[in-house]
Design a protein around this motif. Sequence first.
Motif, PDB file in Angstrom:
ATOM      1  N   LEU A 152       0.838  -1.201   0.000  1.00 51.13           N
ATOM      2  CA  LEU A 152       0.000   0.000   0.000  1.00 51.13           C
ATOM      3  C   LEU A 152       0.870   1.247   0.000  1.00 51.13           C
ATOM      4  CD1 LEU A 152      -2.922   1.253   0.625  1.00 51.13           C
ATOM      5  CD2 LEU A 152      -2.225   1.125   3.020  1.00 51.13           C
ATOM      6  N   VAL A 153       0.482   2.235  -0.822  1.00 52.97           N
ATOM      7  CA  VAL A 153       1.132   3.544  -0.841  1.00 52.97           C
ATOM      8  C   VAL A 153       0.115   4.578  -0.364  1.00 52.97           C
ATOM      9  CG1 VAL A 153       2.199   5.324  -2.264  1.00 52.97           C
ATOM     10  CG2 VAL A 153       2.709   2.920  -2.692  1.00 52.97           C
ATOM     11  N   LEU A 154       0.501   5.363   0.633  1.00 53.95           N
ATOM     12  CA  LEU A 154      -0.410   6.345   1.230  1.00 53.95           C
ATOM     13  C   LEU A 154      -0.056   7.762   0.801  1.00 53.95           C
ATOM     14  CD1 LEU A 154      -0.631   5.064   4.933  1.00 53.95           C
ATOM     15  CD2 LEU A 154      -2.354   4.797   3.144  1.00 53.95           C
ATOM     16  N   PHE A 155      -1.074   8.580   0.657  1.00 54.10           N
ATOM     17  CA  PHE A 155      -0.892  10.016   0.460  1.00 54.10           C
ATOM     18  C   PHE A 155      -0.437  10.600   1.799  1.00 54.10           C
ATOM     19  CE2 PHE A 155      -2.938  14.266  -0.707  1.00 54.10           C
ATOM     20  CZ  PHE A 155      -1.941  14.574  -1.613  1.00 54.10           C
ATOM     21  N   LYS A 156       0.497  11.536   1.765  1.00 63.38           N
ATOM     22  CA  LYS A 156       1.152  11.997   2.998  1.00 63.38           C
ATOM     23  C   LYS A 156       0.185  12.476   4.080  1.00 63.38           C
ATOM     24  CE  LYS A 156       5.074  14.682   4.662  1.00 63.38           C
ATOM     25  NZ  LYS A 156       4.387  15.153   5.892  1.00 63.38           N
ATOM     26  N   PRO A 157      -0.843  13.273   3.780  1.00 61.70           N
ATOM     27  CA  PRO A 157      -1.757  13.683   4.851  1.00 61.70           C
ATOM     28  C   PRO A 157      -2.409  12.501   5.568  1.00 61.70           C
ATOM     29  CG  PRO A 157      -2.077  15.060   2.925  1.00 61.70           C
ATOM     30  CD  PRO A 157      -1.167  13.951   2.507  1.00 61.70           C
ATOM     31  N   VAL A 158      -2.699  11.428   4.818  1.00 63.48           N
ATOM     32  CA  VAL A 158      -3.291  10.247   5.441  1.00 63.48           C
ATOM     33  C   VAL A 158      -2.264   9.546   6.326  1.00 63.48           C
ATOM     34  CG1 VAL A 158      -4.422   8.029   5.014  1.00 63.48           C
ATOM     35  CG2 VAL A 158      -4.852   9.966   3.490  1.00 63.48           C
ATOM     36  N   ALA A 159      -1.036   9.436   5.831  1.00 58.62           N
ATOM     37  CA  ALA A 159       0.028   8.803   6.624  1.00 58.62           C
ATOM     38  C   ALA A 159       0.281   9.596   7.906  1.00 58.62           C
ATOM     39  CB  ALA A 159       1.305   8.713   5.800  1.00 58.62           C
ATOM     40  N   ASP A 160       0.301  10.918   7.810  1.00 54.45           N
ATOM     41  CA  ASP A 160       0.514  11.754   8.997  1.00 54.45           C
ATOM     42  C   ASP A 160      -0.620  11.579  10.001  1.00 54.45           C
ATOM     43  OD1 ASP A 160       2.825  12.681   7.848  1.00 54.45           O
ATOM     44  OD2 ASP A 160       1.957  14.562   7.143  1.00 54.45           O
ATOM     45  N   LYS A 161      -1.818  11.485   9.477  1.00 51.32           N
ATOM     46  CA  LYS A 161      -2.992  11.321  10.331  1.00 51.32           C
ATOM     47  C   LYS A 161      -2.978   9.981  11.062  1.00 51.32           C
ATOM     48  CE  LYS A 161      -8.039  11.621   9.738  1.00 51.32           C
ATOM     49  NZ  LYS A 161      -9.089  11.801   8.694  1.00 51.32           N
ATOM     50  N   PHE A 163      -0.104   7.813  11.415  1.00 46.91           N
ATOM     51  CA  PHE A 163       1.125   7.453  12.121  1.00 46.91           C
ATOM     52  C   PHE A 163       1.752   8.590  12.911  1.00 46.91           C
ATOM     53  CE2 PHE A 163       0.819   4.506   8.527  1.00 46.91           C
ATOM     54  CZ  PHE A 163       0.969   3.286   9.174  1.00 46.91           C
ATOM     55  N   GLY A 164       1.321   9.826  12.664  1.00 49.95           N
ATOM     56  CA  GLY A 164       1.935  10.947  13.360  1.00 49.95           C
ATOM     57  C   GLY A 164       3.398  11.082  12.967  1.00 49.95           C
ATOM     58  N   THR A 165       4.282  11.156  13.936  1.00 47.58           N
ATOM     59  CA  THR A 165       5.721  11.303  13.669  1.00 47.58           C
ATOM     60  C   THR A 165       6.417   9.958  13.453  1.00 47.58           C
ATOM     61  OG1 THR A 165       6.156  11.279  16.060  1.00 47.58           O
ATOM     62  CG2 THR A 165       5.833  13.429  15.012  1.00 47.58           C
ATOM     63  N   GLU A 166       5.698   8.876  13.604  1.00 47.12           N
ATOM     64  CA  GLU A 166       6.286   7.542  13.441  1.00 47.12           C
ATOM     65  C   GLU A 166       6.512   7.244  11.959  1.00 47.12           C
ATOM     66  OE1 GLU A 166       5.172   2.951  14.840  1.00 47.12           O
ATOM     67  OE2 GLU A 166       3.945   4.659  15.467  1.00 47.12           O
ATOM     68  N   ASP A 167       7.613   6.568  11.641  1.00 52.14           N
ATOM     69  CA  ASP A 167       7.915   6.196  10.258  1.00 52.14           C
ATOM     70  C   ASP A 167       6.935   5.119   9.794  1.00 52.14           C
ATOM     71  OD1 ASP A 167       8.952   5.657   7.807  1.00 52.14           O
ATOM     72  OD2 ASP A 167      10.825   4.762   8.518  1.00 52.14           O
ATOM     73  N   ILE A 169       6.812   3.408   6.888  1.00 50.39           N
ATOM     74  CA  ILE A 169       7.303   2.395   5.961  1.00 50.39           C
ATOM     75  C   ILE A 169       7.508   1.065   6.687  1.00 50.39           C
ATOM     76  CG2 ILE A 169       9.076   1.786   4.286  1.00 50.39           C
ATOM     77  CD1 ILE A 169       7.346   4.213   3.552  1.00 50.39           C
ATOM     78  N   GLY A 170       6.890   0.016   6.125  1.00 48.34           N
ATOM     79  CA  GLY A 170       7.004  -1.329   6.691  1.00 48.34           C
ATOM     80  C   GLY A 170       5.950  -1.665   7.727  1.00 48.34           C
ATOM     81  N   LYS A 171       5.139  -0.680   8.123  1.00 44.09           N
ATOM     82  CA  LYS A 171       4.119  -0.923   9.139  1.00 44.09           C
ATOM     83  C   LYS A 171       2.900  -1.613   8.510  1.00 44.09           C
ATOM     84  CE  LYS A 171       6.238   1.265  12.538  1.00 44.09           C
ATOM     85  NZ  LYS A 171       7.413   1.809  11.842  1.00 44.09           N
ATOM     86  N   MET A 172       2.234  -2.443   9.292  1.00 40.54           N
ATOM     87  CA  MET A 172       1.018  -3.134   8.857  1.00 40.54           C
ATOM     88  C   MET A 172      -0.196  -2.378   9.397  1.00 40.54           C
ATOM     89  SD  MET A 172       2.191  -5.666   7.087  1.00 40.54           S
ATOM     90  CE  MET A 172       0.670  -6.587   6.844  1.00 40.54           C
ATOM     91  N   ILE A 173      -1.164  -2.132   8.518  1.00 42.84           N
ATOM     92  CA  ILE A 173      -2.416  -1.501   8.950  1.00 42.84           C
ATOM     93  C   ILE A 173      -3.581  -2.371   8.490  1.00 42.84           C
ATOM     94  CG2 ILE A 173      -1.390   0.793   8.772  1.00 42.84           C
ATOM     95  CD1 ILE A 173      -3.140   1.264   6.306  1.00 42.84           C
ATOM     96  N   SER A 174      -4.704  -2.223   9.152  1.00 40.02           N
ATOM     97  CA  SER A 174      -5.916  -2.958   8.789  1.00 40.02           C
ATOM     98  C   SER A 174      -6.812  -2.049   7.968  1.00 40.02           C
ATOM     99  CB  SER A 174      -6.645  -3.417  10.053  1.00 40.02           C
ATOM    100  OG  SER A 174      -7.937  -3.887   9.734  1.00 40.02           O
ATOM    101  N   ILE A 175      -7.319  -2.576   6.848  1.00 40.73           N
ATOM    102  CA  ILE A 175      -8.266  -1.832   6.015  1.00 40.73           C
ATOM    103  C   ILE A 175      -9.544  -2.644   5.922  1.00 40.73           C
ATOM    104  CG2 ILE A 175      -8.760  -0.866   3.749  1.00 40.73           C
ATOM    105  CD1 ILE A 175      -5.841  -0.347   3.359  1.00 40.73           C
ATOM    106  N   ASP A 176     -10.628  -2.063   6.387  1.00 52.82           N
ATOM    107  CA  ASP A 176     -11.933  -2.719   6.370  1.00 52.82           C
ATOM    108  C   ASP A 176     -12.845  -1.945   5.440  1.00 52.82           C
ATOM    109  OD1 ASP A 176     -14.133  -4.228   6.877  1.00 52.82           O
ATOM    110  OD2 ASP A 176     -14.215  -3.843   9.038  1.00 52.82           O
TER     111      ASP A 176
END
Length: 809
Positions: A152-161, A163-167, A169-176
């Motif tokens: 998955l590739v995220l748009f930066k505002p969504v990633a910031d929302k 993960f906050g300041t956490e990197d 890349i490589g993190k697993m998220i759930s999409i329902d």
Amino acid sequence: MIKSYLKTAWRFLLKNKTFSFINIFGLAMGTLCCLYILLYVQEQYNYDKHHKQVDNIYRITTDLELTGDKHHSSTSSPPITPAMKNDFAEVQQFTRVVPTDGFGAKQHLLRYKEKSFYEHDAAYVDSTFFDMFNYHFVGGNASKVLTEPYSLVLFKPVADKLFGTEDPIGKMISIDNSFGKHDFKVTGVIDESLGKTHIHANMFMAMNSGGLGGFVRQNTTWAGNNFLFAYIKLKPGASAAALEKKLPDLLNKYGAQQLKEIGMKKVLHLQPVTTIHTTPGFEHEFTKTLDPSFLYILILIAVMIQVIACINFMNLSTARASKRAKEVGVRKVIGAGQSDLIRQFLGESFLLALIGVAIALPLLILLMPYLNQITHSDIQLSFFTNYRLWIMLLSLVVVTGLVAGSYPAFYLSAFKAVKVMKGNFNNHISAGGIRKSLVVVQFVLSIVLVTGIIVIYSQLNYIKNKDLGFDQSQKLIFNFYTSTTQRQMPAFTNDLKQLAGVKAVSNADNYLGQFVPHDHGVYLAGGNMATAIDAQNINVDENFVKANGIKVISGRDLRQHDSTRVLINETLAKRLGLNPQTAPGTRLYTKYEPNPVTFVEVAGVMKDFNYNSLHSEVNPFMLVYDGQQDELNTIIVSTDSKNYKGLLSKMEAVWHKDIPDAPFEYSFLDSEVQKQYESEITLSQIINSFTLIAILISCLGLFGLAAFSAEQRSKEIGIRKVLGASVSGIVALLSKDFLKLVMVSIVIATPFAWWAASKWLQAFVYRINISWWMFALAGVLAIVIALVTVSFQAIKAALMNPVKSLKTE
């Protein structure tokens, strides 16, 4: 010499403060409007131009014809681009994009640790997507981000929302979502700092992730299933025109049998990617396109406002010529030639234009948030990176300086030195006819803009109040985006029915006023797919008609367990050759390979209603009963409550009881219907704002001319007052000449305004009739504005003590 010119110009500006203010303020406001509009138009035409080798990237578009119904679609079938890559050596690469909105997944519930929220605008894309299209990667490797399943590739505002300041890349998220619940690995984060693109999404999911992506990868349908956006990149030097000529043979090679079976004609085209954003008229666009005529209107408005400001400069410069006649005479006596004087006066106009730009820039920065809100844009002033901005500024200074200063420069420099030194220069500086003509031009432009406001407002008011054939008022929409919430829908639906103030509750896979993604070809007994009529349809339950206030003119409404019955509209009945009054009970057949022939029975016929925008006519349409109700992800609630706040509070309580893990979200049907006219609403807001500025600039010019006229006729006014003239009589005397010019402007402006309004209204199938009162109202407003502006100076002059104006005689 230059220093002398600048010093003289500066002294003249300081000595004539009113004249200077009117000119500088007018030029500043005109420049502000002109510059913002140019920046906006530039942004719209720059979509997708930042991609590497963009001149070699094309989208596959499709022209379809099925039993006389023609469709001009931006989408195509899944196997087409892979076959092009395989069969044609000139095709370097392909990629496909599938937005999830059209398949019921309009929102996605994202979860990471304890954080969760809904996000929209997601798409499945091939692994080659970021090889073809260039986005700025804040994190991740563009060539590898989508190679693995469930990446998955995220748009930066969504990633910031998320993960906050956490990197991320490589993190697993759930999409329902409506496809189910899956874990995705974040492999990249992007932004649009390289440039805007028509393929905007908050999430790009790997096509090889099963579900919808798996369906695309395995799909072999060449005739139907025209639901995805397909792109190819040609090798350098390859001809798109030559390749397009080969596409009919490609369709015939792989899809001839399928096309024949359903009676479809299909033609493929190659569309340059850089033209997509400004080429309207296609069905099923990824993001909203912009009609070039809208941009032309904006440019025309910008030019009109700047011309109005320049006219002020010309009029006031020639009107004040007597103040500078002796200066011109002296300069000529001591050796200045006409060309020297022309350069001097043009230099002064360039100086004023430059001052106007210097004032306009900080004002533009200050007003940018407001202007961006009007245009629904996010334009930023980049002084150090946008070289085009400096070209625009320089061009505005040069063009404005030349247009505003050319006539005064040639006019003033033509004075005869001997005559003006003797004080005999009246014949040279009258220029009354020129000034009157320029005032007429100013008001013609202003009246056209005001008429535009009236026509657009009338059309939008017509849209808002037109009977669409269904009831859009007091309707609440609830969308269920995840597989979990869809399972909880029945409980929420039943609880809603128990609330006071709720008239009806219906489940469907869509609601009216939205794009209808489903269509089926249907035919009567004895026919086949070659004679089928293509009908758009919505899957509904038995309460949909009641909840939306749709009229059934023959037969009956849908009932529970009507799994093989449908409601059709009058248009579909007539297209099938049926009498709407006797159509109920008729069987309609359809067949799509490899499925067998199936049929439905017409339960009733609905009166035609505008389920899509008023830009298009009513097409064949069906409501299909969904007995399983497993794909119905929308609830439409019809209410009659006068206490919406209390009702919504009760609904929220029921929501949290039945659906505890999802945020409470809703919308109003009438608001959703109005969203179909965002372009028109935006245009209305733009014209309203800029027309006010144009009128303000015109009034300033008229104010200055009225002051000059009063000054020139001060002795005449004094004599008239001594002889008994009343204040009202003097005001009428000074005002009538300007009002005559406004009347002439009305006569000239009316045919131009009528033509422009007619052209704009042609975009609507359902539209108002242009009426005489629209032009009369614009004319009356122009007269009132002119009268108020001139009267101020006229009353001031009429109230002056005549002794002061006559004491020098």
